[in-house]
Write a protein that holds these residues in place. Sequence first.
Motif, PDB file in Angstrom:
ATOM      1  N   MET A  68      -2.964 -74.491  12.401  1.00 33.95           N
ATOM      2  CA  MET A  68      -3.460 -75.065  11.153  1.00 33.95           C
ATOM      3  C   MET A  68      -3.772 -76.547  11.341  1.00 33.95           C
ATOM      4  SD  MET A  68      -1.143 -73.335   8.145  1.00 33.95           S
ATOM      5  CE  MET A  68      -2.234 -73.968   6.864  1.00 33.95           C
ATOM      6  N   PHE A  69      -4.562 -77.077  10.433  1.00 39.83           N
ATOM      7  CA  PHE A  69      -4.996 -78.471  10.521  1.00 39.83           C
ATOM      8  C   PHE A  69      -4.178 -79.347   9.572  1.00 39.83           C
ATOM      9  CE2 PHE A  69      -8.468 -76.127  12.254  1.00 39.83           C
ATOM     10  CZ  PHE A  69      -9.120 -76.985  13.132  1.00 39.83           C
ATOM     11  N   VAL A  70      -3.948 -80.593   9.999  1.00 39.58           N
ATOM     12  CA  VAL A  70      -3.236 -81.544   9.142  1.00 39.58           C
ATOM     13  C   VAL A  70      -3.947 -81.684   7.808  1.00 39.58           C
ATOM     14  CG1 VAL A  70      -2.453 -83.930   8.867  1.00 39.58           C
ATOM     15  CG2 VAL A  70      -2.368 -82.873  11.112  1.00 39.58           C
ATOM     16  N   GLN A  71      -5.271 -81.781   7.837  1.00 41.30           N
ATOM     17  CA  GLN A  71      -6.000 -82.021   6.598  1.00 41.30           C
ATOM     18  C   GLN A  71      -5.934 -80.829   5.655  1.00 41.30           C
ATOM     19  OE1 GLN A  71      -9.731 -82.905   8.835  1.00 41.30           O
ATOM     20  NE2 GLN A  71     -10.690 -81.613   7.309  1.00 41.30           N
ATOM     21  N   SER A  72      -5.704 -79.621   6.172  1.00 42.67           N
ATOM     22  CA  SER A  72      -5.499 -78.462   5.299  1.00 42.67           C
ATOM     23  C   SER A  72      -4.133 -78.546   4.625  1.00 42.67           C
ATOM     24  CB  SER A  72      -5.594 -77.166   6.105  1.00 42.67           C
ATOM     25  OG  SER A  72      -6.882 -77.010   6.648  1.00 42.67           O
ATOM     26  N   ILE A  73      -3.151 -79.057   5.359  1.00 39.02           N
ATOM     27  CA  ILE A  73      -1.784 -79.143   4.835  1.00 39.02           C
ATOM     28  C   ILE A  73      -1.646 -80.304   3.851  1.00 39.02           C
ATOM     29  CG2 ILE A  73       0.653 -79.455   5.438  1.00 39.02           C
ATOM     30  CD1 ILE A  73      -0.100 -78.300   8.241  1.00 39.02           C
ATOM     31  N   LEU A  74      -2.181 -81.466   4.237  1.00 39.79           N
ATOM     32  CA  LEU A  74      -2.038 -82.674   3.416  1.00 39.79           C
ATOM     33  C   LEU A  74      -3.188 -82.852   2.421  1.00 39.79           C
ATOM     34  CD1 LEU A  74      -0.872 -85.263   6.117  1.00 39.79           C
ATOM     35  CD2 LEU A  74       0.536 -83.817   4.639  1.00 39.79           C
ATOM     36  N   ASN A  75      -4.218 -82.025   2.565  1.00 38.90           N
ATOM     37  CA  ASN A  75      -5.386 -82.072   1.684  1.00 38.90           C
ATOM     38  C   ASN A  75      -6.066 -83.441   1.721  1.00 38.90           C
ATOM     39  OD1 ASN A  75      -7.225 -80.924  -0.097  1.00 38.90           O
ATOM     40  ND2 ASN A  75      -6.100 -81.614  -1.907  1.00 38.90           N
ATOM     41  N   LYS A  76      -6.222 -83.976   2.923  1.00 40.52           N
ATOM     42  CA  LYS A  76      -6.983 -85.211   3.092  1.00 40.52           C
ATOM     43  C   LYS A  76      -7.595 -85.222   4.486  1.00 40.52           C
ATOM     44  CE  LYS A  76      -3.168 -88.190   4.684  1.00 40.52           C
ATOM     45  NZ  LYS A  76      -2.409 -89.437   4.398  1.00 40.52           N
ATOM     46  N   VAL A  77      -8.693 -85.939   4.642  1.00 39.10           N
ATOM     47  CA  VAL A  77      -9.407 -85.977   5.916  1.00 39.10           C
ATOM     48  C   VAL A  77      -8.611 -86.791   6.928  1.00 39.10           C
ATOM     49  CG1 VAL A  77     -11.523 -86.684   7.084  1.00 39.10           C
ATOM     50  CG2 VAL A  77     -11.628 -85.743   4.767  1.00 39.10           C
ATOM     51  N   ILE A  78      -8.437 -86.213   8.115  1.00 38.12           N
ATOM     52  CA  ILE A  78      -7.701 -86.868   9.196  1.00 38.12           C
ATOM     53  C   ILE A  78      -8.658 -87.119  10.356  1.00 38.12           C
ATOM     54  CG2 ILE A  78      -5.798 -86.640  10.829  1.00 38.12           C
ATOM     55  CD1 ILE A  78      -4.919 -86.838   7.902  1.00 38.12           C
ATOM     56  N   ASP A  79      -8.725 -88.345  10.844  1.00 38.00           N
ATOM     57  CA  ASP A  79      -9.600 -88.626  11.981  1.00 38.00           C
ATOM     58  C   ASP A  79      -8.773 -88.928  13.233  1.00 38.00           C
ATOM     59  OD1 ASP A  79      -8.655 -91.214  11.615  1.00 38.00           O
ATOM     60  OD2 ASP A  79     -10.499 -91.937  10.676  1.00 38.00           O
ATOM     61  N   HIS A  80      -9.494 -89.123  14.339  1.00 38.17           N
ATOM     62  CA  HIS A  80      -8.855 -89.369  15.630  1.00 38.17           C
ATOM     63  C   HIS A  80      -8.008 -90.643  15.599  1.00 38.17           C
ATOM     64  CE1 HIS A  80      -8.746 -87.878  19.720  1.00 38.17           C
ATOM     65  NE2 HIS A  80      -8.858 -89.100  20.200  1.00 38.17           N
ATOM     66  N   GLN A  81      -8.476 -91.644  14.872  1.00 38.21           N
ATOM     67  CA  GLN A  81      -7.756 -92.925  14.804  1.00 38.21           C
ATOM     68  C   GLN A  81      -6.408 -92.762  14.113  1.00 38.21           C
ATOM     69  OE1 GLN A  81      -9.966 -96.066  12.890  1.00 38.21           O
ATOM     70  NE2 GLN A  81      -8.315 -97.562  13.097  1.00 38.21           N
ATOM     71  N   TRP A  82      -6.356 -91.910  13.091  1.00 40.50           N
ATOM     72  CA  TRP A  82      -5.097 -91.659  12.361  1.00 40.50           C
ATOM     73  C   TRP A  82      -4.033 -91.136  13.327  1.00 40.50           C
ATOM     74  CZ3 TRP A  82      -2.012 -87.352  11.440  1.00 40.50           C
ATOM     75  CH2 TRP A  82      -1.094 -87.448  10.397  1.00 40.50           C
ATOM     76  N   ILE A  83      -4.434 -90.193  14.190  1.00 37.72           N
ATOM     77  CA  ILE A  83      -3.488 -89.610  15.143  1.00 37.72           C
ATOM     78  C   ILE A  83      -3.103 -90.637  16.207  1.00 37.72           C
ATOM     79  CG2 ILE A  83      -3.115 -87.763  16.825  1.00 37.72           C
ATOM     80  CD1 ILE A  83      -5.103 -86.093  15.213  1.00 37.72           C
ATOM     81  N   GLU A  84      -4.070 -91.417  16.676  1.00 30.97           N
ATOM     82  CA  GLU A  84      -3.775 -92.442  17.683  1.00 30.97           C
ATOM     83  C   GLU A  84      -2.745 -93.444  17.172  1.00 30.97           C
ATOM     84  OE1 GLU A  84      -7.648 -93.985  18.685  1.00 30.97           O
ATOM     85  OE2 GLU A  84      -7.618 -92.922  20.610  1.00 30.97           O
TER      86      GLU A  84
END
Length: 493
Positions: free
Chosen positions: A1-17
């Motif tokens: 599953m995707f973080v953005q599906s769980i948190l209901n917000k767009v997650i980009d590469h910078q957020w994870i970095e």
Amino acid sequence: MFVQSILNKVIDHQWIEEKWSNLTLSEKELLTEMVMIIDKRKSVIDELVKNKYGPFLYYKMIHNLLESNLVFILEQHQKVFYLVPREVDFFIIWNKTVERGGKTEGHNIFELYIRFCIKVNDQIHGTSLSSGEKNDDVHTNNIASTVTSYFKKWSDKPYTLITTWIEERFDDFLELLVYSNAENQLLTNERQDSMELKKHFYQLSERKVEECCSLLDEMLNKGKGDKKIVQVHEQQWLFPRDDHYFTLWIASIFGEIKSIGSMVTINFSESTVQKGKSICASYRLYQHLLHRLFPQEGASFETFDNWWQGSSAIFKEGSFVFYSIRSQPLMKQLLKMSEKKFGSKKVMGSKKGMFISTEIVRQWEREIKKMEINITSSSREFEKHDKEQMTISGTLEFPNEWKEVQQLPEVTFTLMTYKGNFLRRLVRQSQIMKIPLLIEEIDGKQMVVEVKRLIEEGDNVSLKTYDQRTIDQSSIRRIALYNPLNDIKSVHE
């Protein structure tokens, strides 16, 4: 599953970095290990990894990963799993691939998915495809058999569970297909091949990270969604081979695949619908398919809808919630609007109000609230689900052993001089309660350690820690139990 599906917000590469950069070296190592272990059951990962770090440090790191939204706890089919979101999983595999300087060309994971749909369709409907189109080689049969057997372990309705995964965890299902394609084994605690499997899954060839992110987007959206499903005649449609993956799966259940090329030709009839219903009896899913085939409801929609009911004389139409409406003009207005939006089978009028299907209650009430009309209720109805339910959380309960910590006297956590049996007793207490020790050495240096083993040689005692240090009692000036609650905020607060 995707973080953005769980948190209901767009997650980009910078957020994870940024999240990654804030982790300790040990936390990065632990998260990487969790990615590499294919079996994500909490009990399996705990058993494999906890002993490496020690109970306290392990719990503290898991707690921090949960707090950072880099890991979640998933409960499904009465089992508890660690869930490493897809974006995090990809970030770690990409970095590892770059570090090693080699990339691997992967197979087309969506093609594996198409082959699986074809095989399931053949099992349900006995398709009339040619042997070449059926992909009826032993390897393809094994993939379908292995995947289906895996879901049979968790549910007596495996196709319903598969559908839930494709609808809500499509990326996880594709990964499962890749693992089954590699030597036809789904779950293994062996980690030496998991890196290669992951690289194949993400199709890491000479791609830029942006291209791989595009692949993730396609997984998240279950296709690009820019290709049309084309009607050929009253009972036949052409489905794009490389798009609308969830709808294609539903169509594979309720229709018969006739031919495969750049488009997948599927025929529907009352017989095929009844066969699909017998193995995956979900009217909600069938309605999803109908609304893709018929964007505008009409006579053909009604015909297909009636196929669900078959030739029975009496039909149980499901559950409805009754809404009492005092104003007749308002009721007529709402009935007309509701039938147009949701269909006449989901909405029924009466002299004193309206019956609304439980399947659309929430959507219907949202529409009413948009009209600034208040709904007063003395009881609350909940929508029925035909999915295998799962819950996702970002918290972890304290170990049971820690519940006694708050009952200990404060002096237990105060540095004092212990020798002989008193020292042994304190060390064993820390091991039983799975908490660290606070040690002050002769030179005044203090450190928090977890004791893995108490070594006794005559009157001499030494401590073997989880980080492979050996501490002789002669180097210890004072010692105390260390309160783990000092470092970790209670999930109950």
